[in-house]
Design a protein around this motif. Structure first.
Motif, PDB file in Angstrom:
ATOM      1  N   LEU A  93      -7.305   8.801  -0.966  1.00 47.30           N
ATOM      2  CA  LEU A  93      -8.137   7.759  -1.574  1.00 47.30           C
ATOM      3  C   LEU A  93      -7.666   6.453  -1.323  1.00 47.30           C
ATOM      4  O   LEU A  93      -8.277   5.470  -1.047  1.00 47.30           O
ATOM      5  CB  LEU A  93      -8.677   7.982  -2.937  1.00 47.30           C
ATOM      6  CG  LEU A  93      -9.468   9.195  -3.243  1.00 47.30           C
ATOM      7  CD1 LEU A  93      -9.491   9.418  -4.538  1.00 47.30           C
ATOM      8  CD2 LEU A  93     -10.848   9.212  -2.619  1.00 47.30           C
ATOM      9  N   SER A  94      -6.268   6.135  -1.357  1.00 36.26           N
ATOM     10  CA  SER A  94      -5.328   4.937  -1.452  1.00 36.26           C
ATOM     11  C   SER A  94      -5.754   4.548   0.166  1.00 36.26           C
ATOM     12  O   SER A  94      -5.485   3.407   0.312  1.00 36.26           O
ATOM     13  CB  SER A  94      -4.179   5.114  -1.718  1.00 36.26           C
ATOM     14  OG  SER A  94      -3.416   6.245  -1.407  1.00 36.26           O
ATOM     15  N   SER A  95      -5.393   5.557   1.174  1.00 33.20           N
ATOM     16  CA  SER A  95      -5.434   5.041   2.282  1.00 33.20           C
ATOM     17  C   SER A  95      -6.824   4.657   2.880  1.00 33.20           C
ATOM     18  O   SER A  95      -6.879   3.530   3.714  1.00 33.20           O
ATOM     19  CB  SER A  95      -5.306   6.420   3.308  1.00 33.20           C
ATOM     20  OG  SER A  95      -3.961   6.966   3.013  1.00 33.20           O
ATOM     21  N   VAL A  96      -8.070   5.115   2.214  1.00 37.36           N
ATOM     22  CA  VAL A  96      -9.344   4.391   2.649  1.00 37.36           C
ATOM     23  C   VAL A  96      -9.487   2.989   1.972  1.00 37.36           C
ATOM     24  O   VAL A  96      -9.742   2.324   2.750  1.00 37.36           O
ATOM     25  CB  VAL A  96     -10.359   5.489   1.875  1.00 37.36           C
ATOM     26  CG1 VAL A  96     -11.619   4.922   2.189  1.00 37.36           C
ATOM     27  CG2 VAL A  96     -10.564   7.002   2.613  1.00 37.36           C
ATOM     28  N   VAL A  97      -8.976   3.025   0.825  1.00 42.00           N
ATOM     29  CA  VAL A  97      -8.963   1.534   0.247  1.00 42.00           C
ATOM     30  C   VAL A  97      -8.074   0.686   0.920  1.00 42.00           C
ATOM     31  O   VAL A  97      -8.463  -0.545   1.280  1.00 42.00           O
ATOM     32  CB  VAL A  97      -8.441   1.577  -1.182  1.00 42.00           C
ATOM     33  CG1 VAL A  97      -8.299   0.220  -1.802  1.00 42.00           C
ATOM     34  CG2 VAL A  97      -9.299   2.465  -2.314  1.00 42.00           C
ATOM     35  N   GLY A 109      -1.933  -3.253  -3.367  1.00 41.28           N
ATOM     36  CA  GLY A 109      -2.531  -2.267  -4.400  1.00 41.28           C
ATOM     37  C   GLY A 109      -2.598  -0.697  -4.097  1.00 41.28           C
ATOM     38  O   GLY A 109      -2.115   0.148  -4.539  1.00 41.28           O
ATOM     39  N   ALA A 110      -3.202  -0.747  -2.702  1.00 38.71           N
ATOM     40  CA  ALA A 110      -3.359   0.743  -1.958  1.00 38.71           C
ATOM     41  C   ALA A 110      -1.912   1.071  -1.496  1.00 38.71           C
ATOM     42  O   ALA A 110      -1.809   2.462  -1.565  1.00 38.71           O
ATOM     43  CB  ALA A 110      -4.281   0.459  -0.714  1.00 38.71           C
ATOM     44  N   ARG A 111      -1.240   0.427  -1.071  1.00 36.92           N
ATOM     45  CA  ARG A 111       0.162   0.812  -0.793  1.00 36.92           C
ATOM     46  C   ARG A 111       0.853   1.206  -2.026  1.00 36.92           C
ATOM     47  O   ARG A 111       1.684   2.405  -1.904  1.00 36.92           O
ATOM     48  CB  ARG A 111       0.917  -0.331  -0.125  1.00 36.92           C
ATOM     49  CG  ARG A 111       0.261  -0.632   1.221  1.00 36.92           C
ATOM     50  CD  ARG A 111       0.513   0.521   2.152  1.00 36.92           C
ATOM     51  NE  ARG A 111       1.979   0.460   2.672  1.00 36.92           N
ATOM     52  CZ  ARG A 111       2.744   1.591   3.593  1.00 36.92           C
ATOM     53  NH1 ARG A 111       2.131   2.661   3.750  1.00 36.92           N
ATOM     54  NH2 ARG A 111       4.053   1.407   3.626  1.00 36.92           N
ATOM     55  N   LEU A 112       0.779   0.782  -3.108  1.00 33.82           N
ATOM     56  CA  LEU A 112       1.387   1.277  -4.450  1.00 33.82           C
ATOM     57  C   LEU A 112       0.984   2.585  -4.911  1.00 33.82           C
ATOM     58  O   LEU A 112       1.586   3.421  -5.207  1.00 33.82           O
ATOM     59  CB  LEU A 112       1.179   0.134  -5.400  1.00 33.82           C
ATOM     60  CG  LEU A 112       1.919  -1.202  -5.382  1.00 33.82           C
ATOM     61  CD1 LEU A 112       1.273  -2.223  -6.390  1.00 33.82           C
ATOM     62  CD2 LEU A 112       3.294  -0.965  -5.523  1.00 33.82           C
ATOM     63  N   ALA A 113      -0.547   2.656  -4.813  1.00 31.55           N
ATOM     64  CA  ALA A 113      -1.063   3.860  -4.715  1.00 31.55           C
ATOM     65  C   ALA A 113      -0.673   4.951  -4.038  1.00 31.55           C
ATOM     66  O   ALA A 113      -0.277   6.118  -4.512  1.00 31.55           O
ATOM     67  CB  ALA A 113      -2.597   3.804  -5.057  1.00 31.55           C
TER      68      ALA A 113
END
Length: 488
Positions: A93-97, A109-113
């Protein structure tokens, strides 16, 4: 006379299972380096400041290392497959974001997730491997393949990052993860049996979790920012002191707690701590090679992202060959001699690379050192992984895996912090003396690579204290009494 148990690795299911577990590891490891070549394109597209751009690679390392211990203990207590699946869903999901991000804050934020997801995935995956493939030939071969994947992932990340950036665009360095994650989740349910949870979250060591996660994240953050703000600033000194205080409080809490996140008895396993420290120091040196050589090829030699990535292709083959040789040598020679040999080879390779000239040529100035380092990388990762997981009880497998991988992430952050400061100090000093930019940059990169080779020599000395396992099984008692794990 009883027959020896059949080889699981010799079966089709065993081979598929090992492929699945190594694919998960590859996914996590490669995302630490795949974005590096794409950074100029990301900066231009999302209007990043130079300072904020460092958070694209560093944000992943921050949460990956900070949550690693939590991920390993959750896998032991709540079920390995369950935790790995949850981490893979979050990673996807974070890769999609991140791939669809339209501003810098969303991508960071996506990289942190992503880092949190990877921290949940990796320890559980390695502990599944060490429990499904039993001590002996099966485990030695499985860990050999795992070590080869771990060692080659950084180089493969640079190569794949260059291909994707120059092809469909930088967004695909994130989006490429999604179809792989879908296949991984399907494979986990098909090939890995679900294990029962051994504790409820109500009994979880919440205080210990907060202390160690906060301490690790503050430490990694301080190390990442130190080259920018200065090592002698209040911010850096305060950050290091604060992280040390949190980690000391964590150890005191673990010593007194009934259900600790990190049962300190695990360090009774002979050579475990030495293997983890070897990993930490070695990764600091290895990462300097990928980071500074990539900068040298792009900024001094004028390589394109694709050319920079392709330069590491022979290294991937070297790591694979060394990993294959290691699986055959461990039962005969043991892990310790292979660790030391690998680290000495890698140190020699980095020393040769530290002699790079401004007008360098790939075949004469880069390839010899890269190949030596690649063999050293393959030998080191396979033998360290085997030594760190030797004789670990099944109920501590996730924790042992988390300790090893936390050492890797901390080593990466430590190496980048120290060697970036070394390179910047040398380059800035030469620029102040009006040295041309290419010469100043090359001299800084050279100084950092030389420091990396010294770190690898230091890791070889630490490895003298690591376990010298031949893949044999021993009974190890960690506790005088069973660790209490209330279920209600």
């Amino acid at each position: 006379m009883t027959d020896s148990p059949p080889s699981f690795l010799a079966t089709g299911r065993g081979k598929l299972t090992l492929t699945l577990l190594c694919a998960i590891a590859f996914l996590d490891f490669i995302d630490a380096s795949i974005v590096n070549v794409a950074l100029p394109a990301i900066r231009d597209d999302l209007d990043f400041s130079v300072q904020d751009l460092t958070w694209v690679p560093s944000g992943y390392l921050l949460t990956y290392g900070g949550f690693m211990l939590l991920g390993g203990r959750l896998a032991d207590l709540l079920g390995r497959r369950r935790v790995v699946v949850a981490g893979t869903v979050l990673f996807s999901l974070s890769s999609v974001v991140g791939g669809l991000a339209t501003d810098s804050g969303t991508l960071i934020g996506a990289r942190l997730a992503q880092g949190v997801g990877a921290a949940l995935m990796l320890p559980g995956t390695l502990s599944i491997l060490t429990t499904m493939f039993k001590e002996g030939g099966d485990r030695a071969k499985a860990l050999g393949v795992w070590g080869g994947v771990a060692g080659g992932a950084s180089a493969a990340g640079v190569l794949l990052g260059g291909l994707l950036t120059e092809g469909p665009g930088w967004r695909w360095v994130m989006l490429v993860n999604v179809p792989v994650c879908v296949l991984v989740i399907a494979g986990l349910f098909l090939l890995v049996e679900g294990d029962r949870r051994s504790a409820r979250l109500a009994n979880f060591d919440v205080l210990g979790t907060v202390l160690v996660t906060g301490g690790m994240m503050l430490l990694v953050y301080t190390l990442v920012k130190a080259p920018d703000v200065g090592w002698d600033t209040t911010r850096t000194i305060g950050g290091l002191a604060g992280s040390l205080a949190l980690l000391l409080a964590f150890l005191l809490n673990e010593q007194r707690g009934r259900n600790p996140l990190l049962p300190l008895s695990i360090f009774r396993i002979k050579g475990l701590a030495a293997a983890d420290v070897t990993q930490l120091v070695a990764v600091a040196g290895f990462l300097s090679m990928f980071f500074f050589l990539s900068l040298y090829m792009v900024n001094v030699l004028g390589y394109s992202p694709l050319e920079t990535g392709s330069a590491y292709l022979p290294l991937c083959f070297g790591v694979g060959i060394a990993a294959g040789i290691s699986t055959k040598l461990i039962p005969r020679a043991g892990t310790r001699p292979l660790m030391i040999m690998g680290l000495l080879l890698a140190a020699t390779g980095l020393y040769l690379l530290s002699r790079i000239p401004v007008d360098g040529h790939y075949l004469t100035d880069l390839l010899p050192g890269l190949m030596l380092a690649s063999f050293g990388l393959g030998f080191t990762f396979v033998s360290v992984t085997a030594a760190a997981n030797a004789n670990v009880p099944p109920d501590k497998a996730g924790l042992a895996a988390a300790l090893l991988n936390a050492s890797q992430q901390l080593g990466g952050a430590l190496g980048l912090a120290i060697f970036s400061a070394v390179a910047a100090s040398r380059t800035d000093g030469l620029l102040a003396d009006r040295t041309p930019m290419p010469e100043a940059l090359t001299s800084g990169f050279s100084r950092a690579l030389l420091a990396g080779s010294l770190f690898l020599l230091g890791a070889a000395i630490v490895a003298l204290r690591a376990a010298n396992t031949h893949g044999e099984a021993h009974e190890v008692s960690l506790d005088a009494a069973p660790e209490p794990v209330p279920t209600r």
